[in-house]
Design an enzyme around this catalytic site. Sequence first.
Site, PDB file in Angstrom:
ATOM      1  N   THR A  96       0.725  -1.168   0.299  1.00  0.00           N
ATOM      2  CA  THR A  96       0.083  -0.024  -0.083  1.00  0.00           C
ATOM      3  C   THR A  96       0.696   0.902  -0.076  1.00  0.00           C
ATOM      4  O   THR A  96       1.371   1.755   1.138  1.00  0.00           O
ATOM      5  CB  THR A  96      -0.716   0.364   1.583  1.00  0.00           C
ATOM      6  N   LYS A 166      -7.379   1.456  -2.783  1.00  0.00           N
ATOM      7  CA  LYS A 166      -6.996   0.765  -1.445  1.00  0.00           C
ATOM      8  C   LYS A 166      -7.176   2.159  -0.255  1.00  0.00           C
ATOM      9  O   LYS A 166      -7.423   1.415   0.917  1.00  0.00           O
ATOM     10  CB  LYS A 166      -5.376   0.606  -1.993  1.00  0.00           C
ATOM     11  N   LYS A 241      -0.696   5.088   8.711  1.00  0.00           N
ATOM     12  CA  LYS A 241      -0.045   5.578   7.688  1.00  0.00           C
ATOM     13  C   LYS A 241      -0.794   5.583   6.095  1.00  0.00           C
ATOM     14  O   LYS A 241      -0.579   6.806   5.247  1.00  0.00           O
ATOM     15  CB  LYS A 241       1.351   4.664   6.721  1.00  0.00           C
TER      16      LYS A 241
HETATM   17  P1  NAD Z   1       6.231  -6.585   7.436  1.00  0.00           P
HETATM   18  O1  NAD Z   1       6.690  -5.083   8.028  1.00  0.00           O
HETATM   19  O2  NAD Z   1       5.450  -7.574   8.024  1.00  0.00           O
HETATM   20  O3  NAD Z   1       6.683  -6.920   5.655  1.00  0.00           O
HETATM   21  C1  NAD Z   1       7.685  -6.372   5.298  1.00  0.00           C
HETATM   22  C2  NAD Z   1       8.909  -7.006   4.691  1.00  0.00           C
HETATM   23  O4  NAD Z   1       9.487  -6.008   3.699  1.00  0.00           O
HETATM   24  C3  NAD Z   1       9.567  -7.221   6.421  1.00  0.00           C
HETATM   25  O5  NAD Z   1       9.945  -8.138   6.270  1.00  0.00           O
HETATM   26  C4  NAD Z   1      10.994  -6.085   5.828  1.00  0.00           C
HETATM   27  O6  NAD Z   1      11.903  -6.573   6.431  1.00  0.00           O
HETATM   28  C5  NAD Z   1      10.655  -5.906   4.425  1.00  0.00           C
HETATM   29  N1  NAD Z   1      11.804  -4.808   3.460  1.00  0.00           N
HETATM   30  C6  NAD Z   1      11.679  -3.746   3.304  1.00  0.00           C
HETATM   31  N2  NAD Z   1      12.262  -3.180   3.173  1.00  0.00           N
HETATM   32  C7  NAD Z   1      13.381  -3.733   2.279  1.00  0.00           C
HETATM   33  C8  NAD Z   1      14.009  -3.846   1.064  1.00  0.00           C
HETATM   34  N3  NAD Z   1      14.808  -3.063   0.590  1.00  0.00           N
HETATM   35  N4  NAD Z   1      13.963  -5.000   0.268  1.00  0.00           N
HETATM   36  C9  NAD Z   1      13.558  -6.481   0.710  1.00  0.00           C
HETATM   37  N5  NAD Z   1      12.766  -6.107   1.556  1.00  0.00           N
HETATM   38  C10 NAD Z   1      12.661  -5.629   2.005  1.00  0.00           C
HETATM   39  O7  NAD Z   1       4.549  -5.275   6.634  1.00  0.00           O
HETATM   40  P2  NAD Z   1       3.179  -5.927   6.069  1.00  0.00           P
HETATM   41  O8  NAD Z   1       1.961  -6.243   7.219  1.00  0.00           O
HETATM   42  O9  NAD Z   1       3.559  -7.677   5.649  1.00  0.00           O
HETATM   43  O10 NAD Z   1       2.989  -5.051   5.255  1.00  0.00           O
HETATM   44  C11 NAD Z   1       3.821  -4.670   3.882  1.00  0.00           C
HETATM   45  C12 NAD Z   1       2.587  -4.081   2.625  1.00  0.00           C
HETATM   46  O11 NAD Z   1       0.943  -4.465   3.037  1.00  0.00           O
HETATM   47  C13 NAD Z   1       2.524  -2.664   3.066  1.00  0.00           C
HETATM   48  O12 NAD Z   1       2.277  -1.715   2.464  1.00  0.00           O
HETATM   49  C14 NAD Z   1       1.078  -2.413   4.450  1.00  0.00           C
HETATM   50  O13 NAD Z   1       0.646  -1.342   4.466  1.00  0.00           O
HETATM   51  C15 NAD Z   1       0.249  -3.584   3.237  1.00  0.00           C
HETATM   52  N6  NAD Z   1      -1.016  -4.275   4.319  1.00  0.00           N
HETATM   53  C16 NAD Z   1      -0.526  -5.126   5.308  1.00  0.00           C
HETATM   54  C17 NAD Z   1      -1.484  -5.642   5.689  1.00  0.00           C
HETATM   55  C18 NAD Z   1      -1.770  -5.875   7.277  1.00  0.00           C
HETATM   56  O14 NAD Z   1      -2.779  -6.506   7.573  1.00  0.00           O
HETATM   57  N7  NAD Z   1      -0.424  -5.918   7.771  1.00  0.00           N
HETATM   58  C19 NAD Z   1      -3.427  -5.325   5.241  1.00  0.00           C
HETATM   59  C20 NAD Z   1      -3.422  -4.536   3.503  1.00  0.00           C
HETATM   60  C21 NAD Z   1      -2.250  -4.427   3.018  1.00  0.00           C
END
Ligand code: NAD
Length: 290
Positions: A96, A166, A241
């Site tokens: 997102t 979204k 965010k």
């Molecule tokens: P998270 O923090 O659990 O996972 C993100 C991952 O990205 C981490 O493991 C981190 O180490 C990795 N990362 C960061 N920078 C990196 C890079 N340059 N190269 C490789 N890896 C890198 O976050 P999440 O909960 O999985 O959310 C991910 C996205 O999905 C976000 O944009 C969030 O807004 C969206 N989202 C989350 C949810 C939810 O319920 N958690 C629901 C819908 C959407």
Amino acid sequence: MARIGFVGLGNMGLPMARNLVRAGHEVAGYDLSAAAMDAAAEAGITRAQSAADAARGAGFVITMLPAGTHVREAWLGAGGMAEAAEPEAVLLDCSTIDVTTAREVAAGRPMLDAPVSGGTMGAENGTLTFMVGGDAAAFARARPILEAMGRSIVHCGEAGAGQAAKLCNNMLLAISMIGTCEAFTLAEKLGLSHEALFEVASKSSGQCWSLTTYCPVPGPVPGSPANRGYAPGFATALMLKDLGLSQQAAGAVGAATPLGAAALTLYERFAADGGALRDFSGIIEMLREA
Ligand code: NAD
């Protein structure tokens, strides 16, 4: 079956990538976190050495990263995926992020912005909703890949339209969660049980996802974060965010979103009070004490 590069194997990315493996695809994954890489290897995901390494030779490259800065860096930074990816590969960003970054990263490539709704449970169960923006031909190619991770796949329009959908959805979610929490808080003070309010509102005009799937009090919906002390789930920091992005977008186009603005203020307070890493439904505790 496709060869897929997957970058960002966190709470959402790992279960999504695991579902691609289960569907028979060959997935090369990369994450900055060593723990995430170990968990991915256990799920049958090949270890890539870098984001570019994951993208090399793949027909589809997926990113699931925290925010626009990470997506921009992974795609456009020095030695990034834009250089390494095959020219005909379809690039899918499921994070997102802001609409502007989504459009910038897409420039000149078959790229889709494909953010998701459905949370970690939806990611585990392969029941996510994908909101997709971008070229119709790239969407047609990517559809079977998205179907391995989600149940509802909606093409919303050109590049950036998925992110726009979204942001609108999550602003609505924040508002409905606060409304649901306020209703339970009022019910408590009126001596009405959680079960009674749930029984009535879930079958009445107050019915909404925040109530029936993600109920902010323990009991009525056994799988909701309220039953595990508000461990996420969907962390408040991520909701914050999304609310920031929706307010930024509303300001840019001159849309009136007073409840969205109020939701942002309340979630900022909850995060400052120690709620940033707790599930966003935990805001009920702050409202109870207010
Ligand atoms: P998270 O923090 O659990 O996972 C993100 C991952 O990205 C981490 O493991 C981190 O180490 C990795 N990362 C960061 N920078 C990196 C890079 N340059 N190269 C490789 N890896 C890198 O976050 P999440 O909960 O999985 O959310 C991910 C996205 O999905 C976000 O944009 C969030 O807004 C969206 N989202 C989350 C949810 C939810 O319920 N958690 C629901 C819908 C959407």
